[in-house]
Write a protein that holds these residues in place. Structure first.
Motif, PDB file in Angstrom:
ATOM      1  N   GLY A  17      -2.590  12.343  11.631  1.00 63.58           N
ATOM      2  CA  GLY A  17      -3.279  12.185  10.329  1.00 63.58           C
ATOM      3  C   GLY A  17      -4.154  10.945  10.282  1.00 63.58           C
ATOM      4  O   GLY A  17      -4.775  10.649   9.265  1.00 63.58           O
ATOM      5  N   LEU A  18      -4.217  10.203  11.413  1.00 64.07           N
ATOM      6  CA  LEU A  18      -4.985   8.952  11.391  1.00 64.07           C
ATOM      7  C   LEU A  18      -6.478   9.207  11.187  1.00 64.07           C
ATOM      8  O   LEU A  18      -7.156   8.455  10.484  1.00 64.07           O
ATOM      9  CB  LEU A  18      -4.773   8.182  12.696  1.00 64.07           C
ATOM     10  N   ALA A  19      -6.986  10.287  11.821  1.00 61.33           N
ATOM     11  CA  ALA A  19      -8.422  10.548  11.736  1.00 61.33           C
ATOM     12  C   ALA A  19      -8.834  10.792  10.285  1.00 61.33           C
ATOM     13  O   ALA A  19      -9.852  10.286   9.822  1.00 61.33           O
ATOM     14  CB  ALA A  19      -8.792  11.744  12.606  1.00 61.33           C
ATOM     15  N   ARG A  30     -17.480   0.678   3.916  1.00 62.99           N
ATOM     16  CA  ARG A  30     -17.645   0.486   5.348  1.00 62.99           C
ATOM     17  C   ARG A  30     -16.782  -0.657   5.861  1.00 62.99           C
ATOM     18  O   ARG A  30     -16.882  -1.781   5.376  1.00 62.99           O
ATOM     19  CB  ARG A  30     -19.105   0.184   5.657  1.00 62.99           C
ATOM     20  N   ASN A  31     -15.970  -0.341   6.821  1.00 63.00           N
ATOM     21  CA  ASN A  31     -15.246  -1.358   7.553  1.00 63.00           C
ATOM     22  C   ASN A  31     -14.487  -2.419   6.786  1.00 63.00           C
ATOM     23  O   ASN A  31     -14.684  -3.595   7.023  1.00 63.00           O
ATOM     24  CB  ASN A  31     -16.216  -2.085   8.480  1.00 63.00           C
ATOM     25  N   PRO A  32     -13.625  -2.028   5.871  1.00 66.97           N
ATOM     26  CA  PRO A  32     -12.765  -3.094   5.373  1.00 66.97           C
ATOM     27  C   PRO A  32     -11.821  -3.459   6.518  1.00 66.97           C
ATOM     28  O   PRO A  32     -11.410  -2.585   7.282  1.00 66.97           O
ATOM     29  CB  PRO A  32     -12.015  -2.422   4.224  1.00 66.97           C
ATOM     30  N   SER A  33     -11.516  -4.734   6.684  1.00 65.14           N
ATOM     31  CA  SER A  33     -10.572  -5.118   7.738  1.00 65.14           C
ATOM     32  C   SER A  33      -9.191  -5.214   7.117  1.00 65.14           C
ATOM     33  O   SER A  33      -8.993  -5.945   6.155  1.00 65.14           O
ATOM     34  CB  SER A  33     -10.977  -6.455   8.337  1.00 65.14           C
ATOM     35  N   ILE A  34      -8.275  -4.463   7.692  1.00 64.30           N
ATOM     36  CA  ILE A  34      -6.928  -4.418   7.127  1.00 64.30           C
ATOM     37  C   ILE A  34      -6.014  -5.335   7.940  1.00 64.30           C
ATOM     38  O   ILE A  34      -6.053  -5.306   9.176  1.00 64.30           O
ATOM     39  CB  ILE A  34      -6.406  -2.969   7.154  1.00 64.30           C
ATOM     40  N   TRP A  35      -5.240  -6.116   7.242  1.00 62.75           N
ATOM     41  CA  TRP A  35      -4.347  -7.059   7.934  1.00 62.75           C
ATOM     42  C   TRP A  35      -2.925  -6.527   7.902  1.00 62.75           C
ATOM     43  O   TRP A  35      -2.415  -6.164   6.840  1.00 62.75           O
ATOM     44  CB  TRP A  35      -4.434  -8.424   7.254  1.00 62.75           C
ATOM     45  N   VAL A  36      -2.328  -6.492   9.081  1.00 65.92           N
ATOM     46  CA  VAL A  36      -0.949  -6.017   9.163  1.00 65.92           C
ATOM     47  C   VAL A  36      -0.122  -7.133   9.816  1.00 65.92           C
ATOM     48  O   VAL A  36      -0.229  -7.361  11.019  1.00 65.92           O
ATOM     49  CB  VAL A  36      -0.878  -4.717  10.005  1.00 65.92           C
ATOM     50  N   PRO A  37       0.662  -7.857   9.003  1.00 58.64           N
ATOM     51  CA  PRO A  37       1.439  -8.975   9.570  1.00 58.64           C
ATOM     52  C   PRO A  37       2.422  -8.472  10.627  1.00 58.64           C
ATOM     53  O   PRO A  37       2.962  -7.366  10.496  1.00 58.64           O
ATOM     54  CB  PRO A  37       2.174  -9.553   8.361  1.00 58.64           C
ATOM     55  N   ALA A  38       2.634  -9.301  11.641  1.00 60.92           N
ATOM     56  CA  ALA A  38       3.496  -8.873  12.745  1.00 60.92           C
ATOM     57  C   ALA A  38       4.931  -8.661  12.272  1.00 60.92           C
ATOM     58  O   ALA A  38       5.612  -7.749  12.716  1.00 60.92           O
ATOM     59  CB  ALA A  38       3.458  -9.914  13.854  1.00 60.92           C
ATOM     60  N   PHE A  39       5.369  -9.530  11.347  1.00 61.00           N
ATOM     61  CA  PHE A  39       6.771  -9.440  10.921  1.00 61.00           C
ATOM     62  C   PHE A  39       6.863  -8.864   9.509  1.00 61.00           C
ATOM     63  O   PHE A  39       7.207  -9.549   8.569  1.00 61.00           O
ATOM     64  CB  PHE A  39       7.421 -10.829  10.945  1.00 61.00           C
ATOM     65  N   ALA A  40       6.432  -7.660   9.348  1.00 63.94           N
ATOM     66  CA  ALA A  40       6.564  -7.040   8.022  1.00 63.94           C
ATOM     67  C   ALA A  40       6.851  -5.577   8.220  1.00 63.94           C
ATOM     68  O   ALA A  40       6.439  -4.987   9.221  1.00 63.94           O
ATOM     69  CB  ALA A  40       5.295  -7.240   7.215  1.00 63.94           C
ATOM     70  N   GLU A  41       7.518  -5.027   7.271  1.00 61.19           N
ATOM     71  CA  GLU A  41       7.857  -3.606   7.312  1.00 61.19           C
ATOM     72  C   GLU A  41       6.551  -2.819   7.125  1.00 61.19           C
ATOM     73  O   GLU A  41       5.743  -3.173   6.261  1.00 61.19           O
ATOM     74  CB  GLU A  41       8.766  -3.375   6.099  1.00 61.19           C
ATOM     75  N   SER A  75       4.295  -0.179   5.634  1.00 59.23           N
ATOM     76  CA  SER A  75       4.433   0.626   4.417  1.00 59.23           C
ATOM     77  C   SER A  75       3.440   1.792   4.381  1.00 59.23           C
ATOM     78  O   SER A  75       3.570   2.676   3.567  1.00 59.23           O
ATOM     79  CB  SER A  75       4.247  -0.252   3.190  1.00 59.23           C
ATOM     80  N   THR A  76       2.445   1.767   5.213  1.00 56.77           N
ATOM     81  CA  THR A  76       1.505   2.893   5.239  1.00 56.77           C
ATOM     82  C   THR A  76       1.327   3.351   6.693  1.00 56.77           C
ATOM     83  O   THR A  76       1.739   2.672   7.634  1.00 56.77           O
ATOM     84  CB  THR A  76       0.112   2.516   4.704  1.00 56.77           C
ATOM     85  N   LEU A  77       0.639   4.487   6.801  1.00 53.30           N
ATOM     86  CA  LEU A  77       0.357   5.066   8.111  1.00 53.30           C
ATOM     87  C   LEU A  77      -0.361   4.069   9.026  1.00 53.30           C
ATOM     88  O   LEU A  77      -0.014   3.871  10.186  1.00 53.30           O
ATOM     89  CB  LEU A  77      -0.556   6.269   7.858  1.00 53.30           C
ATOM     90  N   LEU A  78      -1.369   3.402   8.427  1.00 52.69           N
ATOM     91  CA  LEU A  78      -2.169   2.469   9.224  1.00 52.69           C
ATOM     92  C   LEU A  78      -1.344   1.259   9.624  1.00 52.69           C
ATOM     93  O   LEU A  78      -1.462   0.744  10.738  1.00 52.69           O
ATOM     94  CB  LEU A  78      -3.394   2.024   8.442  1.00 52.69           C
ATOM     95  N   ASP A  79      -0.487   0.789   8.719  1.00 51.68           N
ATOM     96  CA  ASP A  79       0.373  -0.347   9.051  1.00 51.68           C
ATOM     97  C   ASP A  79       1.241  -0.026  10.252  1.00 51.68           C
ATOM     98  O   ASP A  79       1.371  -0.817  11.175  1.00 51.68           O
ATOM     99  CB  ASP A  79       1.313  -0.665   7.872  1.00 51.68           C
ATOM    100  N   ARG A  80       1.810   1.192  10.199  1.00 52.47           N
ATOM    101  CA  ARG A  80       2.713   1.533  11.313  1.00 52.47           C
ATOM    102  C   ARG A  80       1.949   1.576  12.624  1.00 52.47           C
ATOM    103  O   ARG A  80       2.393   1.052  13.631  1.00 52.47           O
ATOM    104  CB  ARG A  80       3.405   2.867  11.077  1.00 52.47           C
ATOM    105  N   PHE A  81       0.766   2.178  12.569  1.00 55.38           N
ATOM    106  CA  PHE A  81      -0.029   2.286  13.795  1.00 55.38           C
ATOM    107  C   PHE A  81      -0.349   0.882  14.327  1.00 55.38           C
ATOM    108  O   PHE A  81      -0.102   0.565  15.487  1.00 55.38           O
ATOM    109  CB  PHE A  81      -1.307   3.075  13.510  1.00 55.38           C
ATOM    110  N   ALA A  82      -0.891   0.023  13.449  1.00 58.59           N
ATOM    111  CA  ALA A  82      -1.305  -1.317  13.876  1.00 58.59           C
ATOM    112  C   ALA A  82      -0.108  -2.112  14.386  1.00 58.59           C
ATOM    113  O   ALA A  82      -0.176  -2.820  15.395  1.00 58.59           O
ATOM    114  CB  ALA A  82      -1.968  -2.040  12.716  1.00 58.59           C
ATOM    115  N   HIS A  83       1.010  -1.942  13.697  1.00 64.11           N
ATOM    116  CA  HIS A  83       2.234  -2.635  14.054  1.00 64.11           C
ATOM    117  C   HIS A  83       2.674  -2.244  15.460  1.00 64.11           C
ATOM    118  O   HIS A  83       3.033  -3.072  16.292  1.00 64.11           O
ATOM    119  CB  HIS A  83       3.295  -2.203  13.031  1.00 64.11           C
ATOM    120  N   GLN A  84       2.638  -0.949  15.705  1.00 57.83           N
ATOM    121  CA  GLN A  84       3.100  -0.474  17.018  1.00 57.83           C
ATOM    122  C   GLN A  84       2.151  -0.904  18.127  1.00 57.83           C
ATOM    123  O   GLN A  84       2.577  -1.251  19.220  1.00 57.83           O
ATOM    124  CB  GLN A  84       3.289   1.047  16.973  1.00 57.83           C
ATOM    125  N   VAL A  85       0.866  -0.915  17.823  1.00 60.00           N
ATOM    126  CA  VAL A  85      -0.097  -1.397  18.826  1.00 60.00           C
ATOM    127  C   VAL A  85       0.186  -2.865  19.098  1.00 60.00           C
ATOM    128  O   VAL A  85       0.240  -3.309  20.250  1.00 60.00           O
ATOM    129  CB  VAL A  85      -1.562  -1.214  18.323  1.00 60.00           C
TER     130      VAL A  85
END
Ligand SMILES: O=C(O)CCC(=O)C(=O)O
Ligand SMILES: [Fe+2]
Length: 820
Positions: free
Chosen positions: A21-23, A34-45, A47-57
């Motif tokens: 569902g990422l696409a 256009r291109n908002p930059s989303i910040w996903v802290p390394a030590f946080a749960e 909460s969204t699809l994108l967070d999980r993806f970024a976190h795992q990367v």
């Protein structure tokens, strides 16, 4: 110890089926803003699809880089890149750039680069990504090139993930873009640094919902979104032949880089390390594989359970054990790129400074001397160019090139078509059988064949044949086929005799006439826009014309049956069709009997006054009634159709016009502000500083949107900025602009704003009668002034008047006054 395994690595099939569902989310976000930059802290749960993806990367690479600890404040920055077939080919790539904390550099002149840049592809089409291993941007300067240079190259492949050192120069050359959508997710890894201007995915999600977009970002399952298998071996490629790819970055020009010519094809599926030391990359990848095999807690399993990883890392005591240094945190001067003294040298490649210097006479801000040889201003700007947000300069250059090529593609064939039509006329009169005409016809045909080939190459065969203008393309092809058949027959039957009766020469004559059909092609070109509108108008009237003809035929049929019965002894009314045609003739060009005598007279003699009376009535009914009715309905339909079309176009172009007017007004306002700010400077310096600043303004706002949505977003952005700055325009200033600002006047003209009483415009726009115009008032008012008066305008006034009268009555009632 933190160690970079390789400058560039790649993994295939890292995403779950259908991309999890990422696409869909990526498209939604990119389409919205256009291109908002989303910040996903390394030590946080997450909460969204994108967070999980970024976190795992993030955690996959954190482990891969063998970081023993991750400093607090680290995290992943995620953004979407999308290029689509709706964009001109020149814009389907990305400029050469370094990833960095863009806003920090803009605001504070501090350059911080990510530790690692990663890209995950969500589509398999578009421009390839090229990453050069050198020059490296480090400590605010381009490092001189040492040793061998590697260029890593990969085509987008859905599910492919690439990672490279965050300090490397990279770009996606539009000229190699395959056709179709290019969609990618970039996740950059930051350690001990959080870039400015990032938003949390939760706040983006809230904003999307506020704007009425349903953000499909929920985490519906606990499914992993990023599951990299073994790293793949980056294939070595010695690009000795291939295509020359010049790399332009600010004032730097790197020549000598060659990319394989297969790049033009679609078969390049494995990332390539071009040029030199790919052996080392391969070895490192092998080592990584071996290690993964040996290690039972390989990232594949452990990274998936990122929560457990977090805990493990936390337990390992990230504070005591912290010996990780952030990648590059340096204060740089705007002009510090120039401090690379020796020209950079690539083995087998030449790096040269472009001959771009500051404008002659530009003062060096540090020592006040003139140094026209140093490309300082340009250099300083390089770091400030928003790369992953809105690239301005190179895209514009490419756009400029592609725009002039498109213009050529318009003008040259149009000129040749006119010439060929003129030759067709001349050859019919002057020595029709002269060989020169045949030679010219061959030249024209060759030209038109070449035109088709060039268009196929430029737009791609599919776009050309089934794209937006497919009918024109097929018409071009038909014209060329007819010309080829014509020429072949001409040679085959050059000595045949014959006439217009379907014999080869008759066919030849028809084909010759078909050449004139090329003129229709002129309508395709923009310069014949008005002519096209006229013809389109005629075509809109065709539907009513058809029904008018049906009406006429019906009348003639009834009349035919009637006259056939009454005048059956006359040869002219022998059968129903004959009677119909005779009746038709009697109301149009002439009413003669077969022997040439006037038929009406004969019938009057035979049938007396009854016929005469009936004929006069019928004649008036058909000629004045039916014929004029047909004419009136036709004209009305054409006029109505073109007005509706114009109104529709005005509606469709509203976001674009709004953006055009808002940017023009902003440019004028800001230029005025700059003029006031520099008033105190001596004249010479003032002109120079003004010129420079205005140029900077133009560059800053030089981005050109492509879709209505983008126009709207940018226009809204301008309105917001300008409203925040609280600028107001006085009557004097505004009227001054209407005399001196030629660009604004021409844009108003284009927007169909009536300027016949231009000095009344201020009063029209000043809706609150404050004597001043704020930015919103100006833009809103101007948008409403476009085009002719429509019914909605009149109804709006009527409704407002009713409201006012009602309010007045209410007031009168309260005050006890008798209205009227
Ligand atoms: O999409 C890609 O291949 C690269 C994207 C990139 O470099 C960027 O957005 O900064
Ligand atoms: Fe990038």
């Amino acid at each position: 110890m933190c160690r970079m395994r390789s400058a560039f690595s790649a993994w295939e099939a890292v995403l779950p089926p259908q991309g999890g569902g990422l696409a869909r989310v990526a498209r939604q976000i990119f389409g919205f803003q256009r291109n908002p930059s989303i910040w996903v802290p390394a030590f946080a749960e997450a909460s969204t699809l994108l967070d999980r993806f970024a976190h795992q990367v993030f955690w996959f690479h954190a482990r891969r880089l063998e970081l023993s600890s991750v400093p607090p404040g680290s995290g992943a920055e995620l953004w979407v890149q999308r290029r689509g077939p709706e964009q001109p080919p020149g814009e389907r790539g990305m400029d050469w750039h370094f990833d960095k904390d863009e806003d920090l550099l803009d605001r504070e002149d501090v350059l911080v680069m990510p530790k690692l840049s990663t890209v995950t592809y969500l589509s398999s089409t578009g421009a390839p990504l090229l990453v050069l291993s050198q020059p490296v941007l480090k400590e605010g300067e381009l490092q001189p090139i040492e040793g061998q240079v590697t260029a890593f190259l990969t085509r987008p492949v859905s599910g492919r993930h690439v990672a490279f050192d965050g300090r490397l120069l990279h770009g996606c050359p539009a000229r190699f873009a395959s056709r179709g959508e290019r969609l990618s997710l970039s996740v950059n890894l930051w350690f001990g640094h959080k870039p400015l201007g990032v938003v949390s995915s939760e706040s983006l999600r809230a904003r999307l919902s506020r704007e009425g977009v349903d953000p499909m970002m929920e985490l519906s399952t606990s499914e992993d979104l990023f599951t990299p298998g073994d790293g793949m071996v980056v294939k070595q490629h010695q690009a000795d032949g291939g295509i020359d790819l010049p790399v332009d970055f600010g004032p730097w020009h790197i020549a000598g880089l060659r990319v394989p010519s297969e790049l033009r094809g679609e078969d390049l599926t494995t990332p390539l390390a071009l040029l030199h030391d790919a052996g080392q990359v391969t070895a490192e990848n092998m080592q990584l594989r071996r290690q993964l095999e040996k290690d039972p807690a390989a990232p594949r399993t452990e990274i998936r359970a990122s929560k457990r990883m977090d805990d493990a890392l936390r337990k390992s005591g990230c504070d005591e054990d912290f010996h990780f240094t952030p990648t590059v945190v340096q204060t740089v001067q705007r002009k510090s790129f120039q401090s690379v003294e020796a020209p950079l040298e690539l083995p087998g490649a030449v790096v040269e400074k472009l001959p771009v210097g500051p404008p002659p006479g530009l003062q060096n801000s540090e020592d006040g001397t003139n140094e026209p040889d140093e490309p300082e201003e340009h250099n300083g700007d390089v770091g400030h160019r928003k790369t992953h947000r809105k690239s301005v300069v190179t895209v514009e250059d490419e756009l400029g090139d592609s725009a002039s090529f498109l213009l050529l593609l318009d003008m040259v064939p149009a000129a040749v078509i006119i010439l060929s039509a003129a030759i067709a006329g001349l050859s019919a009169d002057i020595a029709p059988n002269h060989i020169a005409w045949t030679v010219l016809e061959i030249v024209f045909t060759v030209f038109f064949v070449a035109e088709i080939i060039v268009k196929c190459r430029y737009f791609g065969i599919c776009e050309y044949l089934v794209g937006a203008d497919w009918y024109w393309s097929w018409f071009d092809i038909l014209c060329v086929i007819l010309a080829l058949v014509d020429m072949t027959l001409q040679f085959a039957f050059s000595d045949a005799e014959g006439g217009d009766d379907g014999s080869p020469v008759g066919v030849l004559k028809m084909l010759k006439l078909a050449r004139l059909g090329r003129i229709v092609r002129l309508l395709r070109f923009k310069i014949f826009q008005e002519l096209k509108l006229m013809i389109q108008g005629v075509f809109t009237g065709l539907r009513v014309l058809f029904w008018a003809v049906v009406l006429l035929l019906l009348c003639m049929y009834l009349l035919g049956v009637f006259t056939r019965t009454i005048f059956s002894d006359h040869a002219e009314f022998e059968t129903v069709p004959a009677a119909m045609f005779t009746s038709f003739r009697c109301f149009t060009e002439g009413c003669s009997a077969f022997d040439g005598t006037p038929l009406q007279e004969r019938l009057r003699k035979d049938h007396g006054g009854v016929f005469m009376f009936g004929y006069i009535l019928l004649f008036l009914f058909v000629t004045i009634g039916i014929f004029n009715l047909i004419m009136a309905v036709f004209i009305d339909n054409v006029a109505d159709g073109s007005t509706k079309k114009r109104q529709r176009e005005l509606g469709e172009n509203a976001p674009r016009t709004e953006w055009v007017l808002a940017s023009s007004l902003r440019q004028i306002i800001m230029t005025n502000v700059l003029r006031k700010e520099t008033q105190h400077l001596p004249d010479d310096e003032r002109t120079q500083v003004l010129k420079e600043k205005i140029e900077a303004l133009r560059e800053r706002y030089g981005y050109k949107p492509h879709s209505n949505q983008e126009y709207q977003e940018l226009a809204d952005g301008i309105r917001e900025d300008m409203s925040e700055s609280g600028v107001v325009v006085t009557r004097e200033d505004f009227n001054g602009w209407l005399t001196s600002e030629k660009e604004l006047i021409s844009k108003m003209d284009d927007a169909e704003i009536d300027l016949s009483c231009k000095y009344d415009l201020f009063d029209v726009l000043d809706a609150d009668l404050s004597g001043e115009l704020d930015f919103d008032e100006m833009v809103d008012g101007l948008i409403k002034c476009r085009g002719p008066v429509s019914k909605t305008d009149i109804i709006a006034i009527r409704l407002k008047t009713v409201l006012l009268v009602r309010m007045m009555n209410g007031i009168c009632e309260k005050l006890g006054i008798q209205p009227g």
